[in-house]
Motif scaffolding. Structure first.
Motif, PDB file in Angstrom:
ATOM      1  N   GLY A   1       9.393  55.728  71.488  1.00 48.64           N
ATOM      2  CA  GLY A   1       9.304  57.065  70.933  1.00 48.64           C
ATOM      3  C   GLY A   1       8.117  57.840  71.461  1.00 48.64           C
ATOM      4  O   GLY A   1       7.477  57.459  72.442  1.00 48.64           O
TER       5      GLY A   1
ATOM      6  N   THR B   1      15.660  54.597  63.117  1.00 46.70           N
ATOM      7  CA  THR B   1      15.162  55.829  63.734  1.00 46.70           C
ATOM      8  C   THR B   1      14.379  56.611  62.693  1.00 46.70           C
ATOM      9  O   THR B   1      14.809  56.726  61.542  1.00 46.70           O
ATOM     10  CB  THR B   1      16.324  56.691  64.257  1.00 46.70           C
TER      11      THR B   1
ATOM     12  N   ILE C   1       9.934  67.545  63.173  1.00 49.60           N
ATOM     13  CA  ILE C   1      11.005  67.474  64.168  1.00 49.60           C
ATOM     14  C   ILE C   1      12.218  68.200  63.616  1.00 49.60           C
ATOM     15  O   ILE C   1      12.818  67.785  62.627  1.00 49.60           O
ATOM     16  CB  ILE C   1      11.377  66.016  64.499  1.00 49.60           C
TER      17      ILE C   1
ATOM     18  N   GLY D   1      17.018  67.715  65.236  1.00 50.72           N
ATOM     19  CA  GLY D   1      17.040  66.355  65.754  1.00 50.72           C
ATOM     20  C   GLY D   1      18.448  65.850  66.014  1.00 50.72           C
ATOM     21  O   GLY D   1      19.382  66.116  65.254  1.00 50.72           O
TER      22      GLY D   1
ATOM     23  N   TYR E   1       8.351  60.545  66.502  1.00 53.20           N
ATOM     24  CA  TYR E   1       9.811  60.552  66.659  1.00 53.20           C
ATOM     25  C   TYR E   1      10.155  59.285  67.415  1.00 53.20           C
ATOM     26  O   TYR E   1       9.713  59.102  68.558  1.00 53.20           O
ATOM     27  CB  TYR E   1      10.236  61.796  67.430  1.00 53.20           C
ATOM     28  N   TYR E   2      10.926  58.386  66.802  1.00 53.38           N
ATOM     29  CA  TYR E   2      11.111  57.080  67.418  1.00 53.38           C
ATOM     30  C   TYR E   2      12.418  56.416  67.003  1.00 53.38           C
ATOM     31  O   TYR E   2      13.057  56.785  66.005  1.00 53.38           O
ATOM     32  CB  TYR E   2       9.950  56.162  67.045  1.00 53.38           C
TER      33      TYR E   2
ATOM     34  N   LEU F   1      17.166  60.370  72.123  1.00 54.94           N
ATOM     35  CA  LEU F   1      16.551  61.157  71.054  1.00 54.94           C
ATOM     36  C   LEU F   1      16.271  62.564  71.573  1.00 54.94           C
ATOM     37  O   LEU F   1      15.672  62.719  72.637  1.00 54.94           O
ATOM     38  CB  LEU F   1      15.246  60.515  70.587  1.00 54.94           C
TER      39      LEU F   1
ATOM     40  N   GLY G   1      14.986  66.585  70.139  1.00 51.45           N
ATOM     41  CA  GLY G   1      14.474  67.331  69.004  1.00 51.45           C
ATOM     42  C   GLY G   1      13.592  68.483  69.435  1.00 51.45           C
ATOM     43  O   GLY G   1      13.261  68.626  70.626  1.00 51.45           O
TER      44      GLY G   1
ATOM     45  N   LEU H   1      11.896  66.121  74.022  1.00 54.32           N
ATOM     46  CA  LEU H   1      11.282  66.867  72.928  1.00 54.32           C
ATOM     47  C   LEU H   1      10.763  68.210  73.446  1.00 54.32           C
ATOM     48  O   LEU H   1      10.074  68.262  74.456  1.00 54.32           O
ATOM     49  CB  LEU H   1      10.142  66.054  72.320  1.00 54.32           C
TER      50      LEU H   1
ATOM     51  N   SER I   1      11.433  60.071  61.978  1.00 49.21           N
ATOM     52  CA  SER I   1      10.780  61.273  62.499  1.00 49.21           C
ATOM     53  C   SER I   1      10.027  61.975  61.394  1.00 49.21           C
ATOM     54  O   SER I   1      10.353  61.848  60.209  1.00 49.21           O
ATOM     55  CB  SER I   1      11.806  62.235  63.117  1.00 49.21           C
TER      56      SER I   1
ATOM     57  N   THR J   1      20.252  62.147  67.390  1.00 49.21           N
ATOM     58  CA  THR J   1      20.086  60.757  67.800  1.00 49.21           C
ATOM     59  C   THR J   1      21.425  60.186  68.232  1.00 49.21           C
ATOM     60  O   THR J   1      22.427  60.324  67.519  1.00 49.21           O
ATOM     61  CB  THR J   1      19.537  59.900  66.647  1.00 49.21           C
TER      62      THR J   1
END
Length: 333
Positions: free
Chosen positions: A41, A136, A142, A145, A119-120, A160, A162, A232, A138, A147
């Protein structure tokens, strides 16, 4: 936090080099099953994370500098081992629904003493309580988003995407710090490079950072390939000053009108019987001070409405307002 220009350049080169090589770290000694530390992330901060052991790098390389001690330091690609790590702590929070009182336990990773937006997508190791799983997470900063998780016998892929919304002209620098997870499940972050939101700007302007990594493992003669992609964006917007929520009838008459300060928009709102559609109006001001009003329309069956408010740290949050259905008059009696 201020750093010398030369030192910043060194860290920036190392960060870029990490991206060009897929952000893969060398396998640590004693890592389980040959599992190498993996990118999981991004952790966005407004302060540079000074984690590089510059003194150690100089001490180990002083004799090899051009001209001996006092010469110019030239990054040679071998500085990764001097890159420090900031480890996260796994914390648990109890969230309580303000209406129903229902409580939910949520786990999240926190970096002590550092403010940032995480964010991961990472794996939670097996424990006595159950089998491991992929999760997941965040920060509320974020928005938009998305995913995407794909799993097969050949491997897993994670995508990911966002957006972080920030005020126009905030003039801040945002650092994209890579988050990794080691074989034993620990999560840490390393220093990243920054992008500035200063200069002449208008609403809608944005810059995007993308991180990618691929990993290949062979176990019992079977090769598994995993991948992760993180995209991102930092997007500019004029801070909202007022939010107006209108419930409109089929003949376009106003059924209900609510005016709110952005931070006071309710979490839930009830649909009136006569409501055919919704209008969410946002009042803003551009760079010249001119008042702007933007409007979003939602049909009666919408499950939620969206409205922005900006936190004290300048990040603008896209809040979702839950739409509840009113009981028909006959049912209420």
């Amino acid at each position: 936090m201020r750093i010398k220009e030369g030192f910043m350049g060194l860290c920036l080169l190392m960060f870029i080099g990490c991206f060009l090589t897929g952000c893969q770290l060398a396998k640590e000694e004693g890592s389980a099953g040959g599992y190498e530390d993996r990118l999981v992330g991004v952790f966005v901060t407004t302060e540079y994370l000074d984690l590089f052991d510059f003194a150690g790098y100089v001490e180990d390389n002083v004799r090899s500098l051009p001209g001996g001690p006092g010469g110019e330091i030239v990054p040679d690609g071998a500085g990764e081992k001097y890159q420090g790590r900031l480890y996260a702590e796994l914390t648990k929070q109890i969230l309580t629904d303000g209406v129903s009182g229902h409580q939910v336990e949520r786990e999240e990773y926190d970096f002590p003493g550092v403010e940032g937006i995480a964010y991961y997508s990472l794996r939670v190791p097996d424990s006595e309580e159950g089998e491991g799983y992929l999760t997941t997470g965040s920060d509320e900063g974020i928005s938009d988003g998305h995913t995407s998780l794909h799993s097969s016998d050949g491997g897993n892929s994670v995508e990911l995407e966002g957006t972080i919304y920030v005020p126009v002209g905030s003039g801040r620098t945002y650092y994209f710090n890579s988050m990794y997870q080691s074989a034993d499940g620990r999560v840490y972050v390393t220093s990243g490079s920054g992008m500035s939101s200063g200069g002449e700007q208008s609403e809608g302007g944005a810059f995007t950072q993308t991180m990618k990594a691929d990993y290949t493992m062979t176990e019992n003669g079977t090769t598994v390939k995993d991948s992760i992609s993180i995209q991102l964006s930092i997007r500019m917007m004029y801070p909202p000053e007022e939010i107006v929520i209108l419930q409109m009838g089929a003949d376009s008459t106003v059924v209900s009108r609510g005016e709110y300060h952005p931070e006071e928009v309710p979490d839930r709102i009830i649909t009136e019987e006569e409501t055919a559609y919704w209008i969410v109006e946002t009042k803003k001001r551009d760079n010249s001070g001119k008042v702007l009003r933007t409007r979003a329309i939602y049909d009666r069956e919408a499950e939620y409405l969206e409205a922005f408010f900006c936190r004290e740290d300048g990040v603008c949050i896209k809040k979702q307002v839950t739409v509840e259905r009113a009981l028909p008059s006959s049912a209420a009696l």
